[in-house]
Scaffold this motif. Structure first.
Motif, short mmCIF file in Angstrom:
data_model
loop_
_atom_site.label_atom_id
_atom_site.label_comp_id
_atom_site.label_asym_id
_atom_site.label_seq_id
_atom_site.Cartn_x
_atom_site.Cartn_y
_atom_site.Cartn_z
N ALA A 1 -17.53 -4.32 -14.05
CA ALA A 1 -16.52 -3.57 -12.95
C ALA A 1 -16.88 -2.34 -12.38
O ALA A 1 -16.38 -2.06 -11.24
N PHE A 2 -17.67 -1.43 -13.17
CA PHE A 2 -18.05 -0.08 -12.66
C PHE A 2 -18.58 -0.22 -11.44
O PHE A 2 -18.19 0.66 -10.28
N PRO A 3 -19.70 -1.30 -11.10
CA PRO A 3 -20.36 -1.02 -9.42
C PRO A 3 -19.14 -1.26 -8.65
O PRO A 3 -19.33 -0.71 -7.62
N PHE A 4 -18.23 -2.34 -8.85
CA PHE A 4 -17.44 -2.50 -7.74
C PHE A 4 -16.43 -1.44 -7.62
O PHE A 4 -16.06 -1.05 -6.36
N VAL A 5 -15.87 -0.73 -8.68
CA VAL A 5 -15.04 0.31 -8.47
C VAL A 5 -15.87 1.74 -7.82
O VAL A 5 -15.33 2.29 -6.93
N TYR A 6 -16.93 1.63 -8.11
CA TYR A 6 -17.74 3.07 -7.68
C TYR A 6 -18.00 2.81 -6.10
O TYR A 6 -17.85 3.70 -5.46
N LEU A 7 -18.38 1.67 -5.67
CA LEU A 7 -18.56 1.34 -4.37
C LEU A 7 -17.25 1.31 -3.67
O LEU A 7 -17.22 1.87 -2.42
N ALA A 8 -16.28 0.91 -4.18
CA ALA A 8 -15.20 0.91 -3.46
C ALA A 8 -14.51 2.42 -3.23
O ALA A 8 -14.01 2.65 -2.10
N LEU A 9 -14.95 3.40 -4.01
CA LEU A 9 -14.56 4.68 -3.72
C LEU A 9 -15.64 5.56 -3.01
O LEU A 9 -15.39 6.82 -2.91
N ASP A 10 -16.61 4.87 -2.87
CA ASP A 10 -17.87 5.72 -1.94
C ASP A 10 -17.46 6.05 -0.76
O ASP A 10 -17.61 7.30 -0.32
N GLY A 11 -16.72 5.28 0.29
CA GLY A 11 -16.30 5.61 1.64
C GLY A 11 -15.27 6.78 1.62
O GLY A 11 -15.60 7.76 2.36
N LEU B 1 -4.35 -6.78 -20.98
CA LEU B 1 -4.71 -5.52 -22.04
C LEU B 1 -6.19 -5.35 -21.51
O LEU B 1 -6.79 -3.80 -21.37
N ILE B 2 -7.04 -6.13 -21.61
CA ILE B 2 -8.55 -5.93 -21.38
C ILE B 2 -8.94 -5.50 -19.92
O ILE B 2 -9.76 -4.45 -19.70
N ALA B 3 -8.17 -6.04 -19.14
CA ALA B 3 -8.47 -5.74 -17.66
C ALA B 3 -7.75 -4.30 -17.42
O ALA B 3 -8.33 -3.48 -16.49
N VAL B 4 -6.73 -3.95 -17.87
CA VAL B 4 -6.01 -2.58 -17.77
C VAL B 4 -7.21 -1.42 -18.24
O VAL B 4 -7.63 -0.33 -17.64
N VAL B 5 -7.50 -1.74 -19.60
CA VAL B 5 -8.42 -0.82 -20.08
C VAL B 5 -9.84 -0.72 -19.56
O VAL B 5 -10.42 0.25 -19.23
N SER B 6 -10.33 -1.92 -19.05
CA SER B 6 -11.80 -1.77 -18.43
C SER B 6 -11.55 -1.25 -17.05
O SER B 6 -12.57 -0.39 -16.76
N ALA B 7 -10.61 -1.57 -16.38
CA ALA B 7 -10.34 -0.75 -15.01
C ALA B 7 -10.06 0.53 -15.05
O ALA B 7 -10.81 1.24 -14.27
N LEU C 1 -15.01 6.96 -14.98
CA LEU C 1 -16.68 6.98 -14.78
C LEU C 1 -16.83 7.16 -13.39
O LEU C 1 -17.76 7.86 -13.10
N ALA C 2 -16.20 6.40 -12.45
CA ALA C 2 -16.70 6.31 -11.12
C ALA C 2 -16.22 7.74 -10.33
O ALA C 2 -16.91 8.17 -9.51
N VAL C 3 -15.16 8.24 -10.77
CA VAL C 3 -14.76 9.37 -10.48
C VAL C 3 -15.51 10.60 -10.59
O VAL C 3 -15.82 11.47 -10.00
#
Length: 269
Positions: free
Chosen positions: A129-139, A58-64, A70-72
């Protein structure tokens, strides 16, 4: 490449060893294999493992999901206005030790609402988690051709509909994998869950770390197995979803190619 292969081999060998420990009734020191196997530890701990797994998912799904949203939004704002926060500021939660950041977050939660433990745990997971998601979408976001969006807008589509029907299908695989990365990062958070949850929120990571300090090795192996499997479940789900979404577009492309080849065939009277 050799170092990566060595680390991968050690990580792969750890999984069967943990499985053996979870089923081992007796495993003496000189023996290479347990002398007796039993399901007793799984049956005794299963009632405690299931609620912990449910809370962790639950925590992982909501947080991700929140971190992905936010990253999008951040990438879309950067592409539209050509303004972005410097990369080193976004990467600060990855570079600075967690304890120094968590102290400030904990003080802030005491001023706002000290009883909303689940909310602050999710917020702390989103923060890391946001920095990892943001950098994963950067490319993928940088390599996307904005001409597709301009073409869709010129045909009368609204910005939201053009984004949903043109840009989202193209970047869908990258989005699903970034979401899996955010969920995996959330599953590994120990200090944020422990400090902002005040010990009232238990996840598979907090339980595994607590049991590793001297509890029964069989029970510790059970929690370590689930801590290993849950990120694999999220990445496997991302692979399945991306393949399922890619199949219709590939079949459509193949059909259009076959139709084009048929149209080019010479016709004889």
């Amino acid at each position: 490449m050799g170092l990566f292969a060595t680390v991968l081999s050690i990580s792969t060998l750890i999984i069967p060893i943990m499985v053996l420990w979870s089923f081992a009734q007796r495993w003496r020191f000189p023996d290479l294999m347990p002398s007796t196997f039993s399901l007793r530890f799984w049956s005794l701990e299963w009632s405690n493992v299931i609620p912990t797994i449910n809370d962790s998912i639950l925590i992982a799904v909501v947080s991700a999901s929140v971190a992905l949203l936010l990253a999008v939004i951040g990438h879309e704002y950067r592409m539209k206005y050509r303004v972005q926060v410097p990369g080193y500021i976004i990467a600060l939660p990855m570079l600075i030790p967690q304890l120094s950041i968590l102290f400030g977050l904990q003080v802030m939660t005491l001023f706002l609402s000290s009883d909303s433990y689940l909310l602050w745990v999710i917020w702390s997971h989103v923060f890391f988690a946001f920095p990892f998601v943001y950098l994963a979408l950067d490319g993928p976001w940088r390599s996307y051709d904005e001409g597709y969006m301009r073409t869709a807008l010129s045909l009368g589509k609204s910005p939201i509909r053009a984004w949903a029907t043109v840009k989202l299908p193209i970047l869908f695989s990258a989005i699903t994998f970034a979401w899996a990365v955010g969920a995996s990062v959330s599953l590994t958070q120990y200090l944020p869950t422990l400090m902002l949850g005040a010990g009232r929120i238990s996840t598979i990571t907090t339980e595994a770390v607590a049991l590793s300090s001297g509890f029964d090795r069989r029970v510790t192996a059970i929690y370590a197995i689930w801590q290993t499997l849950l990120p694999l479940v999220f990445f496997g789900l991302a692979i399945l979803i991306s393949r399922y979404k890619r199949r219709p577009s590939m079949s459509l492309l193949n059909n259009s190619g076959s139709n084009e080849s048929l149209s080019k065939k010479p016709r004889h009277p």
